[in-house]
Design an enzyme around this catalytic site. Structure first.
Site, short mmCIF file in Angstrom:
data_model
loop_
_atom_site.label_atom_id
_atom_site.label_comp_id
_atom_site.label_asym_id
_atom_site.label_seq_id
_atom_site.Cartn_x
_atom_site.Cartn_y
_atom_site.Cartn_z
N GLN A 4 0.82 -1.20 0.00
CA GLN A 4 0.00 0.00 0.00
C GLN A 4 0.86 1.26 0.00
O GLN A 4 0.33 2.36 -0.14
CB GLN A 4 -0.91 0.02 1.24
CG GLN A 4 -1.94 -1.08 1.28
CD GLN A 4 -2.66 -1.14 2.61
OE1 GLN A 4 -2.65 -2.16 3.28
NE2 GLN A 4 -3.28 -0.05 3.02
N ARG A 43 -4.76 7.64 17.32
CA ARG A 43 -6.08 7.72 16.68
C ARG A 43 -7.14 7.02 17.53
O ARG A 43 -8.32 7.38 17.45
CB ARG A 43 -6.03 7.13 15.27
CG ARG A 43 -7.26 7.49 14.45
CD ARG A 43 -7.16 7.01 13.01
NE ARG A 43 -6.61 7.98 12.11
CZ ARG A 43 -7.33 8.80 11.34
NH1 ARG A 43 -8.65 8.79 11.42
NH2 ARG A 43 -6.75 9.62 10.50
N PHE A 93 -7.37 2.12 11.85
CA PHE A 93 -6.11 2.61 12.39
C PHE A 93 -6.22 3.04 13.86
O PHE A 93 -5.80 4.11 14.25
CB PHE A 93 -5.65 3.79 11.53
CG PHE A 93 -4.15 4.01 11.53
CD1 PHE A 93 -3.32 3.17 10.81
CD2 PHE A 93 -3.58 5.04 12.23
CE1 PHE A 93 -1.95 3.37 10.78
CE2 PHE A 93 -2.20 5.26 12.23
CZ PHE A 93 -1.39 4.41 11.49
N ALA A 109 -5.75 5.61 5.58
CA ALA A 109 -6.47 6.70 6.25
C ALA A 109 -7.69 7.15 5.46
O ALA A 109 -8.12 8.29 5.57
CB ALA A 109 -5.54 7.88 6.51
N GLU A 111 -12.74 3.48 5.60
CA GLU A 111 -12.72 3.07 7.00
C GLU A 111 -13.99 3.36 7.79
O GLU A 111 -14.39 2.54 8.63
CB GLU A 111 -11.54 3.77 7.70
CG GLU A 111 -10.19 3.28 7.22
CD GLU A 111 -9.04 4.11 7.78
OE1 GLU A 111 -8.09 3.54 8.32
OE2 GLU A 111 -9.12 5.35 7.67
#
Length: 772
Positions: A207, A320, A354, A521, A723
């Site tokens: 990635q 996070r 995350f 993200a 996400e």
């Protein structure tokens, strides 16, 4: 020209994934499908069999003597720096020199004529250890005095001590939130081909091509411009190929340069699962104060994470978790502290969300604690605590929530699902049913979009128009099945007003777009779509200037229409217009660039605007459990999710569906289990249970909030979708909790840890039946 003529495959339309047909027919090429040059070698890792020890002897003579073996790589064979830490902390060696820090840690690599020969030879190593005590979870690590792998973070606002001490009610508790394996369909793989001088080309499934490039260069001791990393597509990633590919790329590249032959490394699934990191598990202690109406007055939270033997990305992951420990709720007084603990396990890493999902679980646990304490519907408590107008719109990290659509989103889903009537029906059913119990829950999500490491919020793209009118698109994002390439191509098609099929999407390569950020993200489309659009606008500006001068019209008289260009009274096909521009020596290529505006973050003070905007969603799930066995099923799930003005509704729906199922699996069936010796026992599909098609909700309705539009200038006013919907699976956990709570007449929060396996559900039922 007819007014209703449109392009095929422009923005805001349903369009099939560009590789969909190739996926289902097996014609999509992955790294392992690349034709191997004559003389290709294969690598395999030899790994430790203890969790924590000093290496007394590493005898590889039998390995070297095995059939087909060309050689062996150890730490002594690394020509550059023996470290692949993504944050540069120098704590993650390619191969250790004197100490083993987790069971399954790679100690060496065998290079052989075939993968099977390398694998068999790796088993011949003779390793002597001086074992040391080990700690496998964050609580054990704290008790053993283990260090943090990175500096903790504290978010604080208000007067927490006073808020806790003066409130009418106060609850303290602990929840253990389990980890998760990425279980991508295509495992880790790297294929390195040596070139002249220092050059090496690495094809891999990553990635983050630029990070792989930098890590290979670091390990080889060469500049980054000597290393090219190529990624055509991945068979899934979910964060597991953001930093974990570094090891495999480094091993393949070092071997390729050492023996001057192409080298491929592809671990089997067992080694893939034991040698690569997972989602972080957390042990979260919370102290929440609230009033008689259920409004939260103060929160004090401690988030201890199993980070593994090195830092990897644990710093930003645990950060996070704190960023999302509020989920959708305003805390007047709040203090949140992370404890990223070193443990003798594989170094945990990025995973969809995350760290955010773990924080959201903590928020929802506090909500249900309050609801059971006050004998109220948890949805009532949720709505009472939503972010609101001035005075109730500031997060624990001091960012103002400016785009709140929670009330409308939740209200619409509550009405559409007939939630109130169904909850009454569930309560009535449970009152009459001795064995089967039901639960229903409607949960929200608010998820911040941007890398919290501000410098990663940039992207580049390269656009070429060839003189026959065909278009070449390259950008820094990577395609892992999510449809990123399709969406960016739709942006380009819309910009030039041409059909989607005119655009050729090419592999991601560090040769074309440098210094790329990870496709992570949830920012892939936001960043790369805007960069591609910038490139298109540069070319269009040149074309408009050319046309205005050649045909003597004002620039606003040059219009890009579906597959043609209108210049005053003159109409040309796009192909003919491009040919004219080429003959006039107009530059038909551009490098686009984008950086996200407005964002800033000061980790030292715990203040800033780390997120450009928020994405929202809501899910309502209903479940049934068997109180005699703990088995359960999801009867129905309804989702309403906010993707802004969708670039591709059908792809976005697919992302929402997949994210929900993956989130549900994390919280229900996907259990990671280490034995007392530190060996991961759930290391294959036979022992690690991801959801099956039969586990999906019996009724599964997914809708997009088509009225939503991003208030910020995102790409075409869309919002990220990778996400945020993952956390909608929490609605299943909350519904299971209600079903269990019915055994105790809803007077006690069951405090289910995750994953809420049938065993855990059964044990929770038994605790309520027999509190002693």
């Amino acid at each position: 020209m007819k007014d209703n003529v449109t392009i095929k495959g422009g923005a805001h339309t349903d369009h099939a994934h560009d590789s969909a047909i190739k996926h289902v027919t097996g014609r999509a090429d992955y790294t392992d499908d690349i034709t191997e040059p004559v003389g290709t070698l294969h690598a395999y890792l030899g790994c430790s069999t203890v969790a924590h020890a000093r290496i007394e002897k590493l005898d590889l003579s039998a390995v070297r003597a095995a059939p087909g073996v060309i050689g062996v790589l150890t730490a002594d064979d690394v020509p550059g720096v023996n470290d692949i830490s993504p944050t540069g902390r120098d704590d993650e060696p390619i191969f250790p020199t004197d100490k083993v820090e987790f069971h399954g840690q790679p100690l060496f690599a065998v290079i052989a004529e075939s993968r099977d020969m390398a694998r068999r030879a790796a088993e011949r190593a003779e390793v002597s250890y001086d074992t040391m005590p080990h700690a496998l979870d964050p609580v054990a690590a704290q008790q053993a005095g283990y260090p943090h792998v990175t500096d903790p973070l504290k978010l604080e606002r208000g007067d927490v001590a006073t808020g806790l001490s003066t409130a009418e009610h106060r609850i303290q508790g602990r929840i253990t939130v389990g980890g998760q394996d990425h279980m991508y369909l295509e495992g880790q793989i790297a294929f390195a081909m040596p070139g002249e001088d220092d050059d090496v080309i690495v094809h891999c499934s990553t990635q983050h091509p630029s990070e792989a490039q930098h890590m290979v260069a670091h390990a080889l001791g060469v500049p980054s411009n000597a290393v090219t990393v190529n990624v055509r597509r991945m068979g899934g990633g979910f964060g597991g190929k953001e930093s974990q590919m570094n090891l495999f790329c480094a091993v393949a590249a070092i071997a390729a340069k050492k023996w001057n032959r192409a080298v491929k490394i592809r671990p089997d699934r067992d080694q893939d699962m034991t040698a690569t990191g997972k989602r972080h598990d957390f042990v979260i202690d919370y102290d929440v104060a609230f009033d008689d109406e259920g409004r939260i007055q103060a929160v004090d939270g401690s988030f201890a994470a199993r980070c593994g033997f090195s830092s990897d990305l644990s710093g930003p992951v645990t950060d996070r978790a704190l960023f999302h420990a509020d989920n959708a709720y305003f805390y007047p007084h709040v203090r949140l502290v992370s404890h990223p603990m070193k443990t003798n396990t594989v170094s945990n890493t990025a995973f969809r969300g995350f760290g955010g999902p773990q924080g959201v679980v903590a928020a929802e646990r506090m909500i249900e604690e309050i609801a059971y304490a006050l004998d109220k519907d948890p949805l009532e408590i949720r709505k009472a605590n939503f972010y609101g107008a001035d005075g109730r719109d500031v997060t624990p990290y001091h960012q103002q929530v400016e785009d709140n659509i929670l009330d409308r989103l939740i209200g619409e889903l509550e009405t559409a699902t007939d939630y109130q009537a169904r909850r009454k029906a569930v309560l009535a059913f449970n009152a009459a049913s001795p064995v089967i119990r039901k639960g229903i829950a409607l949960t929200p999500v608010k998820f911040g979009i941007s890398f919290t490491a501000t410098w990663y919020n940039q992207a580049g793209a390269l656009i070429h128009i060839y003189n026959d009118g065909s278009i070449h698109l390259n950008h820094g994002g990577t395609e892992m099945g999510q449809g990123l390439n399709t969406k960016v191509a739709q942006v380009v098609a819309e910009a030039f007003q041409v059909d989607f099929d005119r655009i050729k999407i090419t592999k991601t390569t560090t040769e074309k777009v440098p210094n790329t950020s990870a496709t992570a993200a949830s920012s892939g489309t936001d960043l790369n779509g805007m960069a591609a659009l910038d490139g298109c606008e540069q070319i269009k500006a040149r074309l408009i200037e050319f046309a205005a001068a050649k045909w003597d019209v004002a620039p606003d008289q040059v219009l890009f229409l579906p597959n043609m260009v209108q210049i005053g009274d003159t109409s040309l096909s796009f192909d003919a217009f491009i040919k004219e521009a080429y003959m006039a020596r107009v530059q038909l290529s551009a490098a686009g660039f984008y950086k996200t505006p407005k964002i800033h973050w000061d980790r030292t003070t715990g203040k800033g605007r780390p997120f450009y905007y928020y994405a929202y969603g809501a899910a309502c799930s209903e479940v049934s459990i068997d109180t005699l066995t703990g088995e359960y099923r999801v009867d129905r799930t309804d989702i309403l999710h906010d993707v802004g003005k969708s670039l591709n509704p059908i792809l976005d729906k697919g992302q929402v569906e997949g994210a929900f199922i993956q989130g549900m699996g994390w919280l229900t069936s996907e259990e990671l289990w280490w034995d007392g010796d530190g060996r991961l026992r759930t290391h294959a599909p036979s022992t690690y249970k991801i959801p099956l098609a039969s586990d999906r909700p019996r009724i599964f309705n997914v809708s997009l909030a088509d009225w939503s539009e991003n208030k910020e200038r995102s790409i075409k006013r869309s919002k990220a979708v990778g996400e945020p919907p993952f956390m909608l699976g929490i609605s299943v956990l909350e519904a299971l909790s209600m079903a269990v709570a019915s055994v105790g007449d809803y007077k006690t929060c069951p405090r289910l840890d995750t994953p809420a396996t049938p065993e855990r559900v059964l044990m929770a039922v038994q605790r309520l039946k027999d509190p002693s």
